[in-house]
Design a protein around this motif. Structure first.
Motif, PDB file in Angstrom:
ATOM      1  N   ASP A 192      63.687 -81.261 -47.375  1.00  0.00           N
ATOM      2  CA  ASP A 192      62.696 -82.099 -46.707  1.00  0.00           C
ATOM      3  C   ASP A 192      62.725 -83.534 -47.226  1.00  0.00           C
ATOM      4  OD1 ASP A 192      60.756 -82.823 -45.015  1.00  0.00           O
ATOM      5  OD2 ASP A 192      59.185 -81.551 -45.829  1.00  0.00           O
ATOM      6  N   ARG A 197      66.373 -84.864 -42.241  1.00  0.00           N
ATOM      7  CA  ARG A 197      65.543 -85.112 -41.058  1.00  0.00           C
ATOM      8  C   ARG A 197      66.242 -86.054 -40.075  1.00  0.00           C
ATOM      9  NH1 ARG A 197      60.458 -83.065 -40.490  1.00  0.00           N
ATOM     10  NH2 ARG A 197      59.657 -81.978 -42.311  1.00  0.00           N
ATOM     11  N   ASP A 218      64.058 -75.853 -39.789  1.00  0.00           N
ATOM     12  CA  ASP A 218      63.150 -75.693 -40.916  1.00  0.00           C
ATOM     13  C   ASP A 218      63.558 -76.551 -42.096  1.00  0.00           C
ATOM     14  OD1 ASP A 218      60.980 -73.855 -40.381  1.00  0.00           O
ATOM     15  OD2 ASP A 218      62.538 -72.379 -39.961  1.00  0.00           O
ATOM     16  N   TYR A 219      62.565 -77.037 -42.811  1.00  0.00           N
ATOM     17  CA  TYR A 219      62.809 -77.880 -43.988  1.00  0.00           C
ATOM     18  C   TYR A 219      62.110 -77.288 -45.197  1.00  0.00           C
ATOM     19  CZ  TYR A 219      64.126 -81.191 -40.387  1.00  0.00           C
ATOM     20  OH  TYR A 219      64.730 -81.788 -39.320  1.00  0.00           O
ATOM     21  N   LYS A 220      62.762 -77.376 -46.362  1.00  0.00           N
ATOM     22  CA  LYS A 220      62.162 -76.927 -47.610  1.00  0.00           C
ATOM     23  C   LYS A 220      62.185 -78.093 -48.589  1.00  0.00           C
ATOM     24  CE  LYS A 220      61.035 -72.501 -48.097  1.00  0.00           C
ATOM     25  NZ  LYS A 220      59.821 -72.070 -48.792  1.00  0.00           N
ATOM     26  N   ILE A 230      62.603 -67.999 -44.169  1.00  0.00           N
ATOM     27  CA  ILE A 230      63.563 -68.740 -43.344  1.00  0.00           C
ATOM     28  C   ILE A 230      64.743 -67.858 -42.956  1.00  0.00           C
ATOM     29  CG2 ILE A 230      65.252 -70.615 -43.413  1.00  0.00           C
ATOM     30  CD1 ILE A 230      63.212 -72.359 -44.655  1.00  0.00           C
TER      31      ILE A 230
ATOM     32  N   GLU B 257      54.633 -69.359 -43.060  1.00  0.00           N
ATOM     33  CA  GLU B 257      55.948 -69.993 -43.053  1.00  0.00           C
ATOM     34  C   GLU B 257      56.763 -69.519 -41.855  1.00  0.00           C
ATOM     35  OE1 GLU B 257      59.505 -70.115 -46.251  1.00  0.00           O
ATOM     36  OE2 GLU B 257      57.590 -70.888 -46.911  1.00  0.00           O
ATOM     37  N   TYR B 258      56.641 -68.231 -41.548  1.00  0.00           N
ATOM     38  CA  TYR B 258      57.382 -67.713 -40.402  1.00  0.00           C
ATOM     39  C   TYR B 258      56.868 -68.344 -39.116  1.00  0.00           C
ATOM     40  CZ  TYR B 258      60.083 -64.423 -37.657  1.00  0.00           C
ATOM     41  OH  TYR B 258      60.999 -63.882 -36.816  1.00  0.00           O
ATOM     42  N   GLY B 261      56.595 -72.851 -40.145  1.00  0.00           N
ATOM     43  CA  GLY B 261      57.555 -73.596 -40.953  1.00  0.00           C
ATOM     44  C   GLY B 261      57.003 -73.866 -42.338  1.00  0.00           C
ATOM     45  N   PRO B 262      57.919 -74.144 -43.299  1.00  0.00           N
ATOM     46  CA  PRO B 262      57.542 -74.240 -44.706  1.00  0.00           C
ATOM     47  C   PRO B 262      56.522 -75.330 -45.032  1.00  0.00           C
ATOM     48  CG  PRO B 262      59.917 -74.144 -44.457  1.00  0.00           C
ATOM     49  CD  PRO B 262      59.351 -74.282 -43.089  1.00  0.00           C
ATOM     50  N   SER B 263      56.639 -76.517 -44.400  1.00  0.00           N
ATOM     51  CA  SER B 263      55.742 -77.612 -44.784  1.00  0.00           C
ATOM     52  C   SER B 263      54.308 -77.275 -44.406  1.00  0.00           C
ATOM     53  CB  SER B 263      56.156 -78.914 -44.104  1.00  0.00           C
ATOM     54  OG  SER B 263      57.532 -79.096 -44.212  1.00  0.00           O
TER      55      SER B 263
END
Lengths: 418, 293
Positions: A192, A197, A218-220, A230, B257-258, B261-263
């Motif tokens: 992220d 991005r 998806d971003y981590k 994910i 998260e599913y 999304g993670p954020s």
């Protein structure tokens, strides 16, 4: 009896002092915007028979896994240049600073290298976040940064030379390759921050124009290691391929967990743009075998220049040490700077910049040429496949060096991006 | 199918949270030491696996041997920390925060000097590489192992606290330090043992984490916040709050998260925690003690 209370009294004082110092730094940076035009060019210390070059890499923190190798390869280039007589008769003295995987630290250390050490040029940076932080420092001080890593494009600072790939030399060829393999649906996984991005924005524009569908994105956060949700999502979405823009330690966790739910290179191949030989070794080839990468150089790239580079690197750092694309780009950047200085006949930043156009170097990846307008270099794109021993072998290349196009002006679908 | 899968993901994430928080539930929850170096004790456990794999070639054997060895290694580092520094700082939680944070930086740099900055990797034993398939459900063997390890650790710890004389002493010191001391309990020694066990559990967590992610000098920093969250939300002074909260947070995290999304998931988890703490500032469970501290 008095010791504890004195310690208590000292703490706020220390914090206060630190705050004052930080505030001082802040105001220096912010005032730069207004006085940039009149600021004097950075002074370079050319007295004596040596000249300093700055090496700015993360030697600690989550990016150290990658950036330490870049520093090693920069030092190799310095050694080689010194052994062959230096630049304009002056030996190079490297001054190394630790960016500590912390982007403001990069800006701070860049300022220190320029104004305290008075280096002729700074080499380093890895994440785009660190480069974005350093950019105003170099523009304000009119000093040179050589940035050795592939990135998301859409930038061309007059004071930065980009020796890694821009988008049209890495990500777009990667997408072209997936398209040629009949991949229609993509899942995007990234860290992220600015590079993943922006890169994914470009990938989405490409996909829209080329009949591909993005089935997930998806971003981590950098350094995060929990990927089970994910990988479940990827598994449920069943994409033809995954485009991976993760950086740093997260990759290790992603790959371990990717494999643990039964996703493989055969069913769901992943193409990565930040996994080179060093990372492949650290992640573990057993998790990566058969997966794809997009770069401009591999340790296995044929040619005499690369044989010499690999041999010299392993002689200096150990026979088991791999070389990688960013290391090669960093090594090349030092030689490009040398060639520019020699063509200019001076270390003066403006003269060096003016001499940049058309500088070529017989690099390990093949001959590269500097574009004097956008400060990028032409590079051959190479898609590789990771082997069971962690080496990467080329499965496709662009045949000839691709001219850098950081703003993707020659791609109609990219019109809305910049 | 997706719900079942996320249920398992939540449980396995909860197991990770539980493992990393369990030691902290002892050192922070019971002793009020804000140990910022807890993450580095986890790191020490992870490097123990790496070191053992250099000696023992069988990945499976070295992993199993690593569990007790890492417990002892991290435990001893914790005891050294307790004897050299923390003993002088009891009752000053904010000072322990600063000191242990400094210690965590020192330990990270030490790891970097000893093992080098790049990550180390360990080989996972073959019996943990696969997955158990239950219909459409995929349960990675490594996750099942971590779950078993977490539950084993909780069981042994609660046995220790409830059924042994050492456990009784620990609980007595937590309940009322002064009274425990007057009753003849050597509180200094009890503190040291408590810290040994708490730090050792961090080492065990480190062993588990080698199956999921990288072994690197800064690996601990990514777990320390989560560990504190679990203990704070679970409530200080006892274990069951931490256990329940670890799985609750794991579940909340997995599902959001599913879905989002993670954020966004991170935001949801933090908002939920803030709201929860507003409602129950003392955490899920709290221990009523008669001590004045």
């Amino acid at each position: 009896m008095f010791t504890p209370s004195r310690r208590h009294a000292l703490l706020p004082a220390t914090l206060l002092a630190a705050a004052v110092v930080l505030a001082g730094c802040g105001s220096k940076v912010s005032s730069s915007g207004t006085s940039a035009a009149s600021a004097p060019a950075a002074s370079i210390d050319t007295a004596g028979d040596t000249v300093k070059v700055g090496l700015l890499n993360s030697l600690s923190g989550t990016m150290a896994i990658s950036e330490v190798t870049v520093k090693n390869s920069l030092l190799l280039a310095v050694d080689e240049i010194n052994a062959s007589g230096g630049v304009l008769g002056k030996k190079l003295t490297p001054v190394s600073e630790d960016g500590a995987s912390d982007w403001p630290t990069f800006a701070e250390k860049a300022g220190k290298l320029i104004s305290v050490d008075k280096v002729a040029a700074v080499f380093g940076g890895w994440t785009s976040a660190s480069r974005k932080q350093m950019l105003p420092v170099f523009e304000k001080n009119k000093a040179l940064l050589f940035y050795p890593v592939q990135y998301e494009g859409l930038e061309a600072s007059p004071y930065i030379f980009y020796s890694g790939a821009t988008t049209n030399q890495q990500i777009i060829p990667g997408l072209d390759y997936l398209k040629s393999q009949g991949k229609k649906t993509l899942y995007l996984v990234g860290s992220d921050y600015v590079f993943p991005r922006t890169a994914n924005k470009e990938i989405k524009a490409y996909a829209a124009a080329n009949g591909m569908t993005i089935v997930g994105e998806d971003y981590k956060p950098l350094g995060n290691t929990e990927f089970s949700a994910i990988v479940d999502k990827v598994k449920a979405a069943k994409p033809d391929a995954v485009f991976n823009t993760l950086n740093g330690d997260s990759n290790v966790a992603f790959w371990k967990q990717y494999k643990s739910v039964g996703l493989t290179a055969d069913t769901t191949p992943v193409i990565s743009v930040s996994i080179a030989e060093e990372e492949a070794k650290a992640i573990g080839p057993q998790y990566l075998a058969g997966q794809l990468t997009a770069w401009n150089y591999y340790m296995t790239t044929p040619g005499a220049a690369n044989e010499k580079f690999v041999k010299a690197y392993q002689a200096k750092y150990g026979a088991d040490k791999p070389t990688s694309d960013p290391m090669e780009a960093a090594y090349v950047s030092m030689y490009l700077w040398k060639a520019m200085v020699e063509k200019a006949g001076s270390f003066d930043v403006e003269k060096v910049k003016a001499a940049a156009e058309g500088i070529t170097f017989d690099a390990p990846e093949g001959t590269v040429t500097v574009d004097g307008t956008n400060h990028h270099i032409s590079k051959t794109a190479r898609i590789g496949k990771i082997g069971t021993d962690g080496t990467i072998t080329e499965v496709w290349n662009s045949g000839q060096p691709i001219k850098p196009d950081p703003f993707l002006k020659t791609y109609p679908w990219a019109a809305s991006l910049s | 199918m997706i719900i079942a899968n996320q249920l398992f993901t939540g449980i396995s994430f909860g197991a990770v949270l539980l493992l990393i928080a369990l030691g902290l539930a002892l050192t922070f929850g019971q002793m009020n030491v804000i140990n910022m170096a807890h993450g580095e004790l986890i790191m020490a456990g992870a490097y123990t696996v790496y070191m053992l794999q250099q000696v023992i070639t069988s990945a499976g054997v070295s992993l199993l041997v690593a569990v007790p060895v890492a417990f002892v290694v991290s435990g001893l580092i914790g005891v050294a920390l307790e004897i050299l520094l923390l003993r002088r700082l009891y009752g000053r939680p904010l000072d322990t925060l600063l000191v242990t944070w400094g210690v965590s930086l020192v330990l990270q740099q030490a790891a970097r000097d000893i093992f080098g900055a790049p990550n180390k990797q360990t080989t996972a034993p073959s019996w943990l590489a696969g997955a158990v398939e239950l219909g459409d459900l995929t349960l990675p063997a490594s996750r099942l192992f971590i779950l078993a390890l977490a539950l084993g650790a909780v069981a042994s710890l609660s046995l220790l606290l409830r059924r042994t004389s050492l456990g009784r002493r620990i609980r007595a010191v937590v309940g009322n330090r002064a009274l425990a001391e007057t009753s003849g309990i050597p509180t200094g020694r009890v503190d040291r043992v408590t810290f040994f066990v708490g730090s050792g559990l961090a080492g065990v967590a480190g062993v588990a984490l080698t199956l999921l992610g990288a072994i690197g000098p800064s690996m601990g920093t990514s777990y320390i916040i989560d560990a504190f969250l679990v203990v704070v939300v679970g409530g200080l002074g006892q274990l069951k709050g931490s256990v329940i909260m670890a799985f609750a947070l794991g579940m909340l995290n997995a599902f959001s998260e599913y879905q989002y999304g993670p954020s966004v998931a991170k935001v949801i988890v933090f908002v939920a925690i803030v709201a929860f703490i507003q409602w129950r500032p003392q955490g899920l469970f709290s221990v009523r003690t008669r001590s004045l501290a």
